[in-house]
Design an enzyme around this catalytic site. Structure first.
Site, mmCIF file in Angstrom:
data_model
loop_
_atom_site.group_PDB
_atom_site.id
_atom_site.type_symbol
_atom_site.label_atom_id
_atom_site.label_comp_id
_atom_site.label_asym_id
_atom_site.label_seq_id
_atom_site.Cartn_x
_atom_site.Cartn_y
_atom_site.Cartn_z
ATOM 1 N N CYS A 10 0.854 -1.025 0.077
ATOM 2 C CA CYS A 10 0.065 -0.221 -0.002
ATOM 3 C C CYS A 10 0.861 1.433 0.023
ATOM 4 O O CYS A 10 1.948 1.198 -0.427
ATOM 5 C CB CYS A 10 -0.896 -0.097 1.277
ATOM 6 S SG CYS A 10 -0.065 -0.232 2.800
ATOM 7 N N ASN A 13 2.134 1.324 4.261
ATOM 8 C CA ASN A 13 2.435 0.188 4.991
ATOM 9 C C ASN A 13 2.111 0.116 6.635
ATOM 10 O O ASN A 13 2.885 -0.477 7.034
ATOM 11 C CB ASN A 13 4.082 -0.310 4.748
ATOM 12 C CG ASN A 13 4.417 -1.712 5.160
ATOM 13 O OD1 ASN A 13 5.548 -2.168 5.654
ATOM 14 N ND2 ASN A 13 3.277 -2.592 5.269
ATOM 15 N N CYS A 15 -1.444 0.519 7.201
ATOM 16 C CA CYS A 15 -2.790 0.214 7.506
ATOM 17 C C CYS A 15 -3.109 -1.114 6.493
ATOM 18 O O CYS A 15 -3.354 -1.969 7.074
ATOM 19 C CB CYS A 15 -3.652 1.530 7.214
ATOM 20 S SG CYS A 15 -3.559 3.137 8.179
ATOM 21 N N ARG A 16 -3.793 -0.701 5.303
ATOM 22 C CA ARG A 16 -4.137 -1.538 4.343
ATOM 23 C C ARG A 16 -3.039 -2.775 4.283
ATOM 24 O O ARG A 16 -3.445 -4.127 4.418
ATOM 25 C CB ARG A 16 -4.253 -1.180 2.928
ATOM 26 C CG ARG A 16 -5.469 0.042 3.129
ATOM 27 C CD ARG A 16 -5.792 1.000 1.849
ATOM 28 N NE ARG A 16 -4.499 1.352 1.548
ATOM 29 C CZ ARG A 16 -4.330 2.440 0.534
ATOM 30 N NH1 ARG A 16 -5.305 2.251 -0.329
ATOM 31 N NH2 ARG A 16 -3.296 3.106 0.535
ATOM 32 N N SER A 17 -1.932 -2.600 3.772
ATOM 33 C CA SER A 17 -1.180 -3.859 3.554
ATOM 34 C C SER A 17 -0.553 -4.586 4.822
ATOM 35 O O SER A 17 -0.842 -5.798 4.777
ATOM 36 C CB SER A 17 0.068 -3.598 2.674
ATOM 37 O OG SER A 17 0.997 -2.650 3.521
ATOM 38 N N ASP A 125 -8.348 3.618 1.026
ATOM 39 C CA ASP A 125 -7.265 4.008 2.045
ATOM 40 C C ASP A 125 -8.054 4.638 3.203
ATOM 41 O O ASP A 125 -8.853 5.581 3.264
ATOM 42 C CB ASP A 125 -6.568 5.119 1.492
ATOM 43 C CG ASP A 125 -5.470 5.609 2.546
ATOM 44 O OD1 ASP A 125 -5.595 5.188 3.671
ATOM 45 O OD2 ASP A 125 -4.514 6.446 1.956
HETATM 46 P P1 4NP Z 1 -1.744 2.746 3.989
HETATM 47 O O1 4NP Z 1 -2.349 4.169 4.496
HETATM 48 O O2 4NP Z 1 -1.236 3.274 2.869
HETATM 49 O O3 4NP Z 1 -3.010 1.823 3.945
HETATM 50 O O4 4NP Z 1 -1.023 2.382 4.953
HETATM 51 C C1 4NP Z 1 -1.654 5.320 4.820
HETATM 52 C C2 4NP Z 1 -0.711 5.646 5.820
HETATM 53 C C3 4NP Z 1 -0.128 6.791 5.891
HETATM 54 C C4 4NP Z 1 -0.428 7.618 4.933
HETATM 55 C C5 4NP Z 1 -1.424 7.405 3.946
HETATM 56 C C6 4NP Z 1 -1.984 6.460 3.743
HETATM 57 N N1 4NP Z 1 0.162 8.999 4.998
HETATM 58 O O5 4NP Z 1 0.000 9.734 4.385
HETATM 59 O O6 4NP Z 1 1.279 9.090 6.010
#
Ligand code: 4NP
Length: 160
Positions: A10, A13, A15-17, A125
């Protein structure tokens, strides 16, 4: 037999992944599948961080402990180490493709392409959303995890 290796990707790294990694670890363990599993982010801002506390809590609600995972960034070498590189959304797809070394045998694919009826869809997201967005994320990644277990257990070639 070759032990398949699956990488979930993602943006951050956190949340989703990591949730996809946890859901797939659980599904693979239940199925007795011997598989190498990891996750990474296309961005490096959260390198070394544990998953978001909301992601940890949602996984825990489903009996999966992802608190020990630590974020890392996708690297060109990953395209040599993994049979599947499964990304959450279309930005991840473009970003991961730009990291792929020339001639890479493995190309990133959308995770939900594995789920019948969800082909081409993104795992949204949840980072800027509420707890319910993390429930939606778990729903998506756990369905994909089940589909992936069936696929790997069904004798399909991982590079096919
Ligand atoms: P992820 O979510 O891609 O599912 O881990 C996010 C985590 C952090 C951020 C964006 C999306 N960020 O902008 O810091």
């Amino acid at each position: 037999m070759h032990r398949p290796a699956v990488l979930f990707v993602c943006l951050g790294n956190i949340c989703r992944s990591p949730m996809a990694e946890g859901a797939f670890r659980q599904a693979a363990a239940l199925a007795g599948l011997d598989v190498h599993i990891d996750s990474a982010g296309t961005g490096g801002w959260h390198k070394g961080d544990p998953p978001d506390r909301r992601a940890i809590a949602e996984a825990a609600r489903h009996g999966v402990d992802i608190s020990g995972l630590r974020a890392r960034q996708l690297s060109p070498g990953d395209f040599h180490s993994f049979d599947y590189i499964l990304v959450m959304d279309h930005d991840n797809l473009a970003d991961a493709r730009s990291v792929a070394p020339q001639g890479a045998a493995v190309m990133p694919r959308l995770l939900l392409d594995l789920v019948p009826g969800r082909e081409g869809a993104a795992v949204a997201d949840p980072y800027y959303g509420g707890e319910e967005h993390f429930e939606d994320t778990w729903h998506d990644v756990s369905r994909a995890a089940t589909a992936l277990v069936v696929r790997l257990g069904g004798g399909l070639q991982p590079r096919g």
